[in-house]
Scaffold this motif. Structure first.
Motif, PDB file in Angstrom:
ATOM      1  N   GLN A 186       4.315   3.741  -7.322  1.00 18.81           N
ATOM      2  CA  GLN A 186       4.740   2.623  -6.490  1.00 18.81           C
ATOM      3  C   GLN A 186       6.200   2.315  -6.809  1.00 18.81           C
ATOM      4  OE1 GLN A 186       2.975  -1.300  -7.183  1.00 18.81           O
ATOM      5  NE2 GLN A 186       2.829  -1.581  -4.970  1.00 18.81           N
ATOM      6  N   PRO A 232      -3.070   8.361   3.407  1.00 20.26           N
ATOM      7  CA  PRO A 232      -3.249   8.896   2.039  1.00 20.26           C
ATOM      8  C   PRO A 232      -3.016  10.408   2.035  1.00 20.26           C
ATOM      9  CG  PRO A 232      -5.372   8.548   3.071  1.00 20.26           C
ATOM     10  CD  PRO A 232      -4.350   8.015   4.044  1.00 20.26           C
ATOM     11  N   ALA A 274      -2.012  13.085  -4.776  1.00 25.94           N
ATOM     12  CA  ALA A 274      -2.497  11.712  -4.934  1.00 25.94           C
ATOM     13  C   ALA A 274      -2.384  11.243  -6.380  1.00 25.94           C
ATOM     14  CB  ALA A 274      -3.945  11.615  -4.455  1.00 25.94           C
ATOM     15  N   ASP A 314       5.813   9.999  -3.465  1.00 30.06           N
ATOM     16  CA  ASP A 314       5.627  11.244  -4.191  1.00 30.06           C
ATOM     17  C   ASP A 314       6.974  11.592  -4.832  1.00 30.06           C
ATOM     18  OD1 ASP A 314       5.300  13.784  -5.149  1.00 30.06           O
ATOM     19  OD2 ASP A 314       4.495  14.629  -3.290  1.00 30.06           O
ATOM     20  N   TYR A 350       3.709   7.837   1.280  1.00 29.31           N
ATOM     21  CA  TYR A 350       2.324   7.771   1.749  1.00 29.31           C
ATOM     22  C   TYR A 350       1.881   6.318   1.760  1.00 29.31           C
ATOM     23  CZ  TYR A 350       2.111  12.834   0.893  1.00 29.31           C
ATOM     24  OH  TYR A 350       2.334  14.185   0.916  1.00 29.31           O
ATOM     25  N   HIS A 351       0.671   6.083   2.312  1.00 32.57           N
ATOM     26  CA  HIS A 351       0.067   4.755   2.267  1.00 32.57           C
ATOM     27  C   HIS A 351      -1.389   4.925   1.840  1.00 32.57           C
ATOM     28  CE1 HIS A 351      -1.465   0.818   3.517  1.00 32.57           C
ATOM     29  NE2 HIS A 351      -0.194   0.413   3.477  1.00 32.57           N
ATOM     30  N   LEU A 352      -1.808   4.098   0.895  1.00 26.64           N
ATOM     31  CA  LEU A 352      -3.152   4.260   0.333  1.00 26.64           C
ATOM     32  C   LEU A 352      -4.245   4.111   1.381  1.00 26.64           C
ATOM     33  CD1 LEU A 352      -2.755   2.277  -3.019  1.00 26.64           C
ATOM     34  CD2 LEU A 352      -2.602   4.761  -2.633  1.00 26.64           C
ATOM     35  N   LYS A 353      -4.001   3.308   2.403  1.00 30.98           N
ATOM     36  CA  LYS A 353      -5.023   3.060   3.411  1.00 30.98           C
ATOM     37  C   LYS A 353      -4.759   3.844   4.692  1.00 30.98           C
ATOM     38  CE  LYS A 353      -7.027  -0.670   6.217  1.00 30.98           C
ATOM     39  NZ  LYS A 353      -7.010  -2.141   6.502  1.00 30.98           N
ATOM     40  N   LEU A 369       1.327  10.060  -7.334  1.00 30.17           N
ATOM     41  CA  LEU A 369       2.001   9.024  -6.547  1.00 30.17           C
ATOM     42  C   LEU A 369       2.369   7.832  -7.420  1.00 30.17           C
ATOM     43  CD1 LEU A 369      -0.100   8.906  -3.232  1.00 30.17           C
ATOM     44  CD2 LEU A 369       2.058  10.117  -3.680  1.00 30.17           C
ATOM     45  N   GLY A 395       0.800  -1.224   0.000  1.00 31.11           N
ATOM     46  CA  GLY A 395       0.000   0.000   0.000  1.00 31.11           C
ATOM     47  C   GLY A 395       0.831   1.272   0.000  1.00 31.11           C
ATOM     48  N   ARG A 396       2.153   1.154   0.056  1.00 34.11           N
ATOM     49  CA  ARG A 396       3.005   2.344   0.084  1.00 34.11           C
ATOM     50  C   ARG A 396       3.110   2.994  -1.294  1.00 34.11           C
ATOM     51  NH1 ARG A 396       8.184   0.754   3.766  1.00 34.11           N
ATOM     52  NH2 ARG A 396       8.711  -0.391   1.860  1.00 34.11           N
ATOM     53  N   ARG A 397       3.143   4.337  -1.294  1.00 37.84           N
ATOM     54  CA  ARG A 397       3.322   5.079  -2.528  1.00 37.84           C
ATOM     55  C   ARG A 397       4.309   6.229  -2.285  1.00 37.84           C
ATOM     56  NH1 ARG A 397       1.167   1.156  -3.799  1.00 37.84           N
ATOM     57  NH2 ARG A 397      -0.596   0.832  -5.231  1.00 37.84           N
TER      58      ARG A 397
END
Length: 575
Positions: free
Chosen positions: A225, A213, A220, A200, A207-210, A223, A196-198
């Motif tokens: 992966q 965010p 957003a 920038d 960030y983490h999608l869950k 972002l 879930g990590r993204r």
């Protein structure tokens, strides 16, 4: 002390040799580009180092933190699997303890982005979810730890070591933890965090999608992966990580603290902070300054038992003198302190005071990450004549059972051993020998010589040694080799000396005191009665070396050296 973030680039800092053998850095200016005309090989530069940690089970990954106090800043290490919470905890640790945050992963990615030779080599392995070769990681981490900001503020090292060879490389550099904190996180939670990590790409922020965010829709939308944050790569990295963790953990298992990492970050940090605060308190138990903290001679030294204040005063004095000598590179040292509770010729001698002194001396260096071996001689002789000096009877057992604090010092940074070459281990940094002495018909010096030879240039500290020859059962002195034994005994440098001065053959009244704490001179202090049950000490003279009995008599008689021709009708005990 200001908070620091990771400096990606820095101009070279020339290491200097300090008195204790560690490298150091002076002030330096930094830039974001290499010097003009210089081909860039690496994006980081030279400097000192410190230590490491880790642990795991098949379904649980543990973060390991190491904390150590050296110089002006606290040095902390945290390591764990991908997405185990290192980054979050590092930010909180850095903010509270004002440390330079250094991530091995960030260093690797910075090298990759810069296209250095190290970066190209690292990328091949990172894309496959494998560990980067040790020689690359060790070189980068070692260099980063030598930059000026780290030398001044202390560091927070994140994500290193990851293999036994890396841990052994740190051991070889005397980079060792005093405390490990293991953060346990279930493996399925780790996988979910990774995928879930993204990233920038503009700010470099994760960030983490869950769980985390971005609030800005524009952020957003951009972002991405990272190539090593897919589920497949995460599984490969975790598998590789687990294969190495057990061997790494075996190096540091004696000082591990465990924390449940699958909780809110504030609760996790609360436990970590508690361990680090305890470590800081333990590290500041014994003062470190090299300057003389002399505050005047304690009085009522013939009152037994000594007060806690008097004992702690002398413990601090001894520890400072020994530390000063060790920092100046001396390694064959001797402490001579014969206050009544430490004078075996007096019936008020207390073995417990000697044990406390040795413990405080051991803590002085253990608090700096040194591994100290406290040694006491065993029985000597054969058959029914086998025995040991009464002064040391039961001391080994008392050392084993006495209070060594709540921080896991004993068995990790302090170990108990015997006076023998066989008790010298490669992992020992220094040796404290408690009152080594000859016994009737037996000589400890041969064992002592063998141990000193095995120790090499590592410090060997004798505390209140009694190495004069003792007669055998028939009253005959050991003659063969006596000159060589005495020469060896005298080869130890006195770094602290204190004794009370009495009239010859008595222990009362106290006439004065002779004191020396390295690197200072020998000081002669005269005791003066100032009223009922009241006294003080006045310094009368100093000497560059130990004064002779005649010189002491001249001081107390008020005679100059030129006038010293006649012998006094009284002399001092034991000089």
């Amino acid at each position: 002390m200001a908070s620091h973030s990771l400096g990606v680039l820095g101009s070279p800092c020339s290491p200097h040799k300090s008195t204790n053998g560690a490298s150091g850095c002076g002030a330096a200016s930094w830039s974001l580009h290499p010097p003009a005309g210089k081909e860039r090989q690496s994006i980081i530069t030279n400097a000192p180092y410190k230590s490491v940690s880790i642990s795991s089970t098949k379904k649980t990954t543990r973060i390991v933190i190491y904390a150590r106090k050296q110089g002006g800043g606290l040095n902390v290490m945290i390591s764990g699997a991908p997405a185990s919470g290192k980054g979050t905890q590092c930010e909180m640790i850095k903010d509270k303890y004002n440390l330079v945050h250094i991530s091995a992963g960030d260093l690797l990615r910075a090298e990759v982005a810069a296209g250095t030779d190290y970066g190209k080599r690292a990328k091949e392995f990172m894309d496959q979810g494998k560990l980067v070769p040790d020689d690359v990681v060790v070189s980068m981490v070692k260099q980063r730890l030598q930059l000026p900001d780290v030398c001044e503020a202390g560091w927070l090292l994140d994500g290193y070591p990851r293999s036994l060879s890396q841990a052994q490389a740190l051991e070889a550099l005397k980079i060792r933890p005093q405390l490990f904190i293991l953060l346990e996180v279930p493996e399925d939670v780790l996988i979910e965090r990774v995928v879930g990590r993204r990233l920038d790409p503009v700010t470099g922020k994760i960030y983490h999608l869950k769980h985390f965010p971005p609030e800005d829709p524009e952020v957003a939308a951009r972002l991405i992966q990272r190539s090593d944050d897919t589920e497949k790569k995460a599984m490969e990295r975790l598998r590789t990580y687990h294969e190495n963790l057990a061997s790494v953990l075996s190096v540091y298992e004696s000082c591990i603290k465990t924390v449940d990492g699958n909780r809110p970050k504030s609760e996790v940090f609360g436990d970590i902070s508690s361990f680090l605060d305890d470590r800081i308190k333990a590290a500041t138990k014994v003062s470190k300054p090299k300057q003389d903290s002399w505050r005047g001679m304690p009085t009522k030294l013939n009152s037994i038992p000594h007060s806690r204040e008097i004992r702690e005063y002398f413990y601090t004095e001894v520890c400072e003198g020994v530390r000063n000598a060790v920092e100046d590179g001396l390694h064959k040292l001797k402490v001579e302190i014969t206050i009544p509770e430490l004078n075996p010729e007096m019936d008020v001698y207390r073995a417990g005071t000697l044990l406390e002194l040795v413990r405080e001396l051991a803590f002085t260096f253990a608090n700096d990450g040194k591994r100290v071996k406290v040694c006491v001689q065993g029985p000597m002789g054969e058959g029914i004549f086998r025995g040991m000096p009464l002064q040391l009877s039961g001391s080994r057992m008392m050392l084993e059972v006495m209070d060594w604090g709540d921080y896991g010092a004993k068995g990790t940074f302090v170990n108990i051993g015997a006076i023998a070459a066989s008790d010298v281990s490669e992992t020992d940094d220094m040796f404290i020998l408690m009152a080594p002495q000859n016994a009737v018909g037996n000589c400890i010096i041969e064992d002592l010589q063998a141990m000193v030879q095995a120790a090499g240039d590592r410090p060997v500290i004798l505390v209140n040694p009694q190495l004069k020859d003792v007669p055998g059962a028939g009253g005959v002195m050991q003659v063969i080799g006596r000159e060589q034994r005495m020469e060896f005994s005298d080869s130890f440098f006195v770094c602290y000396s204190f004794r009370l001065l009495y009239r010859a053959g008595t222990f009362y009244p106290i006439m004065g005191a002779l004191r020396m704490k390295y690197p200072g001179p020998y000081e002669v202090h005269k005791r003066i009665d100032t009223g009922y049950s009241s006294e003080t000490y006045i310094q009368e003279a100093t000497f560059p070396g130990r004064p002779t009995p005649t010189e002491l008599q001249d001081v107390f008689a008020g005679r100059s050296k030129e006038a010293s021709k006649t012998k006094s009708i009284w002399s001092f005990f034991g000089i």
